[in-house]
Design a protein around this motif. Structure first.
Motif, PDB file in Angstrom:
ATOM      1  N   THR A 186     -10.677  18.098 -17.728  1.00 42.77           N
ATOM      2  CA  THR A 186     -11.447  18.076 -16.434  1.00 42.77           C
ATOM      3  C   THR A 186     -11.635  19.843 -16.393  1.00 42.77           C
ATOM      4  O   THR A 186     -12.880  20.187 -16.339  1.00 42.77           O
ATOM      5  CB  THR A 186     -10.191  18.571 -16.033  1.00 42.77           C
ATOM      6  N   ASP A 187     -11.642  20.646 -17.145  1.00 41.36           N
ATOM      7  CA  ASP A 187     -11.594  21.784 -17.628  1.00 41.36           C
ATOM      8  C   ASP A 187     -12.984  22.599 -18.042  1.00 41.36           C
ATOM      9  O   ASP A 187     -13.895  23.412 -17.845  1.00 41.36           O
ATOM     10  CB  ASP A 187     -10.888  22.928 -18.312  1.00 41.36           C
ATOM     11  N   ASN A 188     -13.407  21.865 -18.785  1.00 40.29           N
ATOM     12  CA  ASN A 188     -15.422  21.116 -19.109  1.00 40.29           C
ATOM     13  C   ASN A 188     -16.128  20.917 -18.103  1.00 40.29           C
ATOM     14  O   ASN A 188     -17.574  20.458 -18.605  1.00 40.29           O
ATOM     15  CB  ASN A 188     -14.913  20.959 -20.491  1.00 40.29           C
ATOM     16  N   LEU A 189     -15.355  19.765 -17.414  1.00 41.16           N
ATOM     17  CA  LEU A 189     -16.631  19.468 -16.323  1.00 41.16           C
ATOM     18  C   LEU A 189     -17.375  20.964 -15.720  1.00 41.16           C
ATOM     19  O   LEU A 189     -17.241  22.114 -14.951  1.00 41.16           O
ATOM     20  CB  LEU A 189     -15.430  18.820 -15.311  1.00 41.16           C
ATOM     21  N   PRO A 190     -18.618  19.710 -15.672  1.00 41.43           N
ATOM     22  CA  PRO A 190     -19.435  20.854 -14.473  1.00 41.43           C
ATOM     23  C   PRO A 190     -18.484  20.833 -12.843  1.00 41.43           C
ATOM     24  O   PRO A 190     -18.183  20.187 -12.281  1.00 41.43           O
ATOM     25  CB  PRO A 190     -21.186  20.558 -14.794  1.00 41.43           C
ATOM     26  N   ALA A 191     -18.948  22.593 -12.536  1.00 43.67           N
ATOM     27  CA  ALA A 191     -18.634  21.998 -11.008  1.00 43.67           C
ATOM     28  C   ALA A 191     -20.125  21.285 -10.499  1.00 43.67           C
ATOM     29  O   ALA A 191     -20.707  20.369 -10.457  1.00 43.67           O
ATOM     30  CB  ALA A 191     -19.674  23.555 -10.254  1.00 43.67           C
ATOM     31  N   SER A 192     -18.908  20.613  -8.853  1.00 42.21           N
ATOM     32  CA  SER A 192     -19.490  19.908  -8.164  1.00 42.21           C
ATOM     33  C   SER A 192     -19.744  19.941  -6.991  1.00 42.21           C
ATOM     34  O   SER A 192     -18.879  20.888  -6.271  1.00 42.21           O
ATOM     35  CB  SER A 192     -17.850  18.880  -7.911  1.00 42.21           C
ATOM     36  N   ASN A 193     -20.599  19.683  -6.310  1.00 40.06           N
ATOM     37  CA  ASN A 193     -20.763  20.002  -5.093  1.00 40.06           C
ATOM     38  C   ASN A 193     -20.967  18.541  -4.329  1.00 40.06           C
ATOM     39  O   ASN A 193     -21.995  17.598  -4.859  1.00 40.06           O
ATOM     40  CB  ASN A 193     -22.650  19.741  -5.133  1.00 40.06           C
ATOM     41  N   LEU A 194     -19.689  18.234  -3.245  1.00 42.60           N
ATOM     42  CA  LEU A 194     -19.452  17.054  -3.092  1.00 42.60           C
ATOM     43  C   LEU A 194     -19.979  17.127  -1.841  1.00 42.60           C
ATOM     44  O   LEU A 194     -20.087  17.969  -0.864  1.00 42.60           O
ATOM     45  CB  LEU A 194     -18.177  16.213  -3.235  1.00 42.60           C
ATOM     46  N   VAL A 195     -19.938  15.788  -0.971  1.00 43.93           N
ATOM     47  CA  VAL A 195     -20.253  15.616   0.720  1.00 43.93           C
ATOM     48  C   VAL A 195     -19.711  14.123   0.673  1.00 43.93           C
ATOM     49  O   VAL A 195     -19.894  13.148  -0.393  1.00 43.93           O
ATOM     50  CB  VAL A 195     -21.886  15.373   0.912  1.00 43.93           C
ATOM     51  N   PHE A 196     -18.327  13.800   1.368  1.00 49.47           N
ATOM     52  CA  PHE A 196     -18.008  12.988   1.736  1.00 49.47           C
ATOM     53  C   PHE A 196     -18.370  12.293   3.390  1.00 49.47           C
ATOM     54  O   PHE A 196     -18.785  13.497   3.692  1.00 49.47           O
ATOM     55  CB  PHE A 196     -16.283  13.352   2.328  1.00 49.47           C
ATOM     56  N   LEU A 197     -18.984  11.275   2.927  1.00 47.90           N
ATOM     57  CA  LEU A 197     -19.792  10.626   4.044  1.00 47.90           C
ATOM     58  C   LEU A 197     -18.482   9.884   4.312  1.00 47.90           C
ATOM     59  O   LEU A 197     -18.275   8.520   3.678  1.00 47.90           O
ATOM     60  CB  LEU A 197     -20.952  10.280   3.261  1.00 47.90           C
ATOM     61  N   ILE A 198     -18.290  10.457   6.096  1.00 48.58           N
ATOM     62  CA  ILE A 198     -17.392   8.639   6.099  1.00 48.58           C
ATOM     63  C   ILE A 198     -17.825   7.872   7.362  1.00 48.58           C
ATOM     64  O   ILE A 198     -18.399   8.820   8.148  1.00 48.58           O
ATOM     65  CB  ILE A 198     -16.222  10.536   6.333  1.00 48.58           C
ATOM     66  N   ASP A 199     -17.034   6.831   7.355  1.00 50.81           N
ATOM     67  CA  ASP A 199     -17.282   5.904   8.644  1.00 50.81           C
ATOM     68  C   ASP A 199     -16.415   6.286   9.650  1.00 50.81           C
ATOM     69  O   ASP A 199     -15.469   6.152   8.937  1.00 50.81           O
ATOM     70  CB  ASP A 199     -17.207   4.827   7.826  1.00 50.81           C
ATOM     71  N   VAL A 200     -16.377   6.304  10.408  1.00 51.86           N
ATOM     72  CA  VAL A 200     -15.910   6.616  11.502  1.00 51.86           C
ATOM     73  C   VAL A 200     -15.822   5.930  12.308  1.00 51.86           C
ATOM     74  O   VAL A 200     -15.323   6.267  13.851  1.00 51.86           O
ATOM     75  CB  VAL A 200     -15.533   8.361  12.143  1.00 51.86           C
ATOM     76  N   SER A 201     -16.541   4.411  12.357  1.00 53.06           N
ATOM     77  CA  SER A 201     -16.704   3.965  13.901  1.00 53.06           C
ATOM     78  C   SER A 201     -16.010   3.283  13.969  1.00 53.06           C
ATOM     79  O   SER A 201     -14.952   3.103  13.570  1.00 53.06           O
ATOM     80  CB  SER A 201     -18.542   3.273  13.310  1.00 53.06           C
ATOM     81  N   VAL A 205     -27.286  17.254   3.569  1.00 57.45           N
ATOM     82  CA  VAL A 205     -26.029  18.676   2.717  1.00 57.45           C
ATOM     83  C   VAL A 205     -26.011  18.472   1.549  1.00 57.45           C
ATOM     84  O   VAL A 205     -26.732  19.920   1.146  1.00 57.45           O
ATOM     85  CB  VAL A 205     -25.613  18.118   3.742  1.00 57.45           C
ATOM     86  N   ALA A 206     -26.937  17.431   0.506  1.00 54.71           N
ATOM     87  CA  ALA A 206     -26.172  17.972  -0.406  1.00 54.71           C
ATOM     88  C   ALA A 206     -26.959  18.311  -0.852  1.00 54.71           C
ATOM     89  O   ALA A 206     -26.884  19.041  -2.292  1.00 54.71           O
ATOM     90  CB  ALA A 206     -26.364  16.420  -1.326  1.00 54.71           C
ATOM     91  N   GLU A 207     -28.595  18.252  -0.845  1.00 55.50           N
ATOM     92  CA  GLU A 207     -29.684  18.735  -1.611  1.00 55.50           C
ATOM     93  C   GLU A 207     -30.579  20.662  -0.645  1.00 55.50           C
ATOM     94  O   GLU A 207     -30.065  21.548  -1.732  1.00 55.50           O
ATOM     95  CB  GLU A 207     -31.208  18.422  -0.654  1.00 55.50           C
ATOM     96  N   SER A 208     -29.397  21.265   0.220  1.00 59.31           N
ATOM     97  CA  SER A 208     -29.275  22.124   0.450  1.00 59.31           C
ATOM     98  C   SER A 208     -28.141  22.914  -0.258  1.00 59.31           C
ATOM     99  O   SER A 208     -28.202  24.548  -0.003  1.00 59.31           O
ATOM    100  CB  SER A 208     -28.926  22.135   2.107  1.00 59.31           C
ATOM    101  N   ASN A 209     -27.273  22.003  -0.791  1.00 57.20           N
ATOM    102  CA  ASN A 209     -26.325  23.064  -1.797  1.00 57.20           C
ATOM    103  C   ASN A 209     -26.522  22.337  -3.352  1.00 57.20           C
ATOM    104  O   ASN A 209     -24.964  22.503  -3.388  1.00 57.20           O
ATOM    105  CB  ASN A 209     -24.279  22.530  -0.826  1.00 57.20           C
ATOM    106  N   PHE A 210     -27.005  22.091  -3.478  1.00 52.99           N
ATOM    107  CA  PHE A 210     -27.316  21.654  -4.915  1.00 52.99           C
ATOM    108  C   PHE A 210     -26.928  22.283  -5.876  1.00 52.99           C
ATOM    109  O   PHE A 210     -27.300  23.940  -5.910  1.00 52.99           O
ATOM    110  CB  PHE A 210     -29.123  21.495  -5.148  1.00 52.99           C
ATOM    111  N   THR A 211     -26.230  22.103  -7.056  1.00 54.25           N
ATOM    112  CA  THR A 211     -25.983  22.505  -8.167  1.00 54.25           C
ATOM    113  C   THR A 211     -26.582  22.318  -9.310  1.00 54.25           C
ATOM    114  O   THR A 211     -26.534  21.440  -9.895  1.00 54.25           O
ATOM    115  CB  THR A 211     -23.971  22.762  -7.904  1.00 54.25           C
ATOM    116  N   LYS A 212     -26.988  23.549  -9.572  1.00 56.14           N
ATOM    117  CA  LYS A 212     -28.189  23.456 -10.685  1.00 56.14           C
ATOM    118  C   LYS A 212     -27.289  23.131 -12.026  1.00 56.14           C
ATOM    119  O   LYS A 212     -26.309  23.868 -12.344  1.00 56.14           O
ATOM    120  CB  LYS A 212     -29.529  24.443 -11.009  1.00 56.14           C
ATOM    121  N   GLY A 213     -27.508  21.800 -12.822  1.00 52.19           N
ATOM    122  CA  GLY A 213     -26.108  21.732 -13.653  1.00 52.19           C
ATOM    123  C   GLY A 213     -25.116  20.924 -13.700  1.00 52.19           C
ATOM    124  O   GLY A 213     -24.433  20.997 -14.504  1.00 52.19           O
TER     125      GLY A 213
END
Length: 617
Positions: free
Chosen positions: A246-261, A339-347
């Motif tokens: 886990t310590d060596n995993l690259p940084a994450s840029n996550l978007v939780f897309l949640i169905d609230v219908s 949203v993911a593209e606007s916060n894109f983390t290179k690498g």
């Protein structure tokens, strides 16, 4: 002497009594009953029933009924959001349970009737069918089952002489297994199209060696007899991706897309979804970031991209979610990509995590339209993980399309234990790709192999020419993932009704020297594998040859025996033409010989599941 003899009789009587008591307390029985709301005896679907201090459990069905195998003396733990927990010891086969309202939860509840919302602060109310409770219980029975699955025909035997190449994309999805488990635990057999054997196989971990060289994956092969047809051979192919701490995993840029219908209001949907995502949030590091996008009638960015160190802010945003309205899933996916593209983390690891029952009904909703849209987005370097929830209207077919075309994976979450498996235990594999566009091509030696069939992977088959085509999309492997594939083989010289009957070729003759070369080769087949590094567009190739050493199944590895048991279970559920006289008891016996490597207890749980299926049969 009489006193001594009398005391001996008493002692032996006590031993026999204790032995009989222990035997009775350890007796396994099938417990069934109905879970109801104490206030009005209405049925409660979605109640979790677990054997206390184990990970064995079931969920009550739409009529509130449940069936679970337990020992007399076990304690059953009944839990439902918004209702008081009950722990009841098992004494007999029939056990109906009435759950009472949890006053602490009810005082701060928000009632949602239909699509309207009414807030009640510190006001007690009576729970009844027809109500939704934000953060609480949703005791609604399903009026109609509208679940959808892609239809497919099981792979047939192919002649090795005419079709020596078998090519397919790897698949790390395992949603089919947990989904089928849900059906069996509710006392019913699943639809045939819900049974994807490769996802059964890949639900489990295997003791494969880790990659040692520069390649991010390793290949393991083994051959023995097919347990359902001892005249046939079974070839086991195991692929293991490298582990990354886990310590060596690259940084994450996550978007939780949640169905609230509105369709997500049931207890095993949004409430379970929220609890599941909270488990993932706890794994985040300061360098990771999370944004939350929701969709119902409209889409909304509930949380701007937030660092993993601010867990309280992320958890508050999750807690504030509630279900109402329609399902603009297509619009939600498009916004999540923006949203993911606007916060894109290179690498880094850029990924959307879509959590839904798959029931899209507003905007882009057809599988074909969604597929085209996702295909245009995957070139951006943003992956898509799909988490499925719920029952009754679950759209498995759409989940498959989204995950496959979005270069991601698909899991079905039916309880918090499964959420922990996917989002905690397999955190790296679920979220961090180490090899992409992974595909396998097997070449069979027609001097040794009369015919073969690939078990599962029906939706992942490729043409032979696709193997060397780097523009052809294939599956992804996450850190620590394993992929297992099985081929059933009819050896040359074995008479079989399953072997294709094809006339000899008139215009394609094999030269004598080529025929001799084939005959002299001890190789049964060759396994070739292609993969790309996550940041590369050019593939690398690996290759291993396989020889049949006539290893009896009793001397095969636990990996081989367990995978064969799982494949056999899938064949029985499909009522496969190839199962012969194989039975659920045969599956159980084979699986019990392969439980030494079982770090999380999933193999033992599999055995219990097969026992439940046998009782249903």
């Amino acid at each position: 002497m009489k006193t001594s003899s009398f005391l001996k009789k008493i002692a032996w009587g006590l031993v026999i009594f204790i032995g009989l008591s222990n035997a009775v307390s350890a007796q396994k029985i099938q417990v069934n009953g109905k879970v109801m709301l104490a206030a009005d005896s209405s049925a409660l679907p979605g109640v979790t029933i677990r054997i206390k201090n184990t990970n064995i459990g079931v969920v009550s069905n739409s009529q509130g009924n449940y069936t679970i195998q337990a020992n007399i003396g076990d304690t059953l733990h009944f839990s439902f959001i918004g209702l008081e927990i009950q722990n009841i010891p098992v004494k007999e086969r029939k056990l109906n349970v009435y759950l009472k309202e949890d006053e602490m939860v009810m005082e701060e509840a928000t009632i949602v009737t239909g699509y309207g919302v009414t807030h009640h602060e510190s006001a007690k109310f009576k729970l009844h069918s027809g109500m939704r409770i934000r953060g609480g219980a949703m005791p609604l029975a399903y009026t109609q089952n509208t679940e959808e699955y892609n239809k497919f025909a099981a792979n047939r035997f192919l002649p090795a002489l005419n079709e020596p190449l078998s090519t397919f994309s790897i698949d790390v999805d395992n949603a089919a297994y947990s989904n089928v488990r849900r059906f069996i635990n509710q006392g019913t057999f699943p639809p045939v199209d819900a049974i994807r054997t490769e996802e059964f196989l890949n639900y489990f971990t295997y003791n494969y060696p880790a990659p040692q060289e520069k390649d991010p994956v390793s290949i393991t092969t083994e051959v023995s007899n097919a347990p359902w047809n001892t005249q046939h051979k079974l070839v086991h192919i195991g692929i293991k991706a490298k582990e990354v701490s886990t310590d060596n995993l690259p940084a994450s840029n996550l978007v939780f897309l949640i169905d609230v219908s509105g369709s997500m209001s049931d207890a095993n949907k949004l409430p379970l979804l929220k609890s599941s995502l909270k488990l993932l949030v706890k794994q985040l590091r300061p360098q990771d970031r999370v944004a939350i996008v929701t969709y119902a009638n409209h889409t909304k960015e509930v949380l701007a991209s937030t660092p993993g160190s601010d867990k309280a802010k992320i958890l508050d945003a999750i807690d504030g979610l509630y279900a109402s309205g329609g399902t603009a899933g297509g619009d939600g996916i498009q916004r999540a990509y923006r949203v993911a593209e606007s916060n894109f983390t290179k690498g880094g690891n850029n990924r959307i995590i879509l959590a839904t029952d798959g029931d899209f009904n507003i905007g882009i909703s057809s599988p074909r339209e969604l597929e085209k849209m996702i295909e245009t987005k995957r070139t951006s370097g943003i992956y898509l993980t799909v988490l499925g929830f719920g029952m009754g209207n679950y759209k498995d077919n759409r989940m498959q399309v989204l995950a496959e075309k979005g270069n991601g994976n698909h899991a079905y979450i039916d309880n918090l234990t499964e959420a922990k498996k996917v989002l905690v235990n397999e955190f790296g594999g679920t979220l961090f790709t180490v090899a992409k566009d992974v595909k396998i091509q097997v070449e069979f030696n027609p001097a040794k192999v009369q015919a073969y069939r690939l078990i599962g992977y029906e939706s992942r088959l490729l043409e032979a020419k696709d193997f060397n085509d780097d523009t052809k999309d294939a599956g992804e492997m996450g850190a620590g993932h394993s992929v297992t594939a099985l081929y059933e083989i009819i050896p040359v010289g074995v008479k079989s009704n399953f072997a294709p009957n094809i006339d000899p070729l008139k215009y394609q003759k094999t030269e004598k020297n080529e025929k001799k070369m084939l005959t002299d080769s001890p190789e049964l087949l060759t396994v070739k594998l292609r993969y790309k590094q996550p940041d590369s567009h050019k593939s690398s190739k690996m290759e291993v040859t396989v020889i049949d050493n006539n290893t009896p199944i009793k001397k095969s590895s636990e990996n081989f025996r367990f995978s064969a048991a799982v494949a056999g279970f899938g064949m029985l559920l499909q009522n496969s033409d190839y199962k012969n006289n194989f039975t659920f008891d045969d599956v159980i016996d084979l699986a019990k010989q392969a439980t030494n490597y079982d770090p999380e207890g999933y193999r033992k749980e599999f055995i219990r599941l097969v026992e439940s299926a046998a009782l249903l049969k």
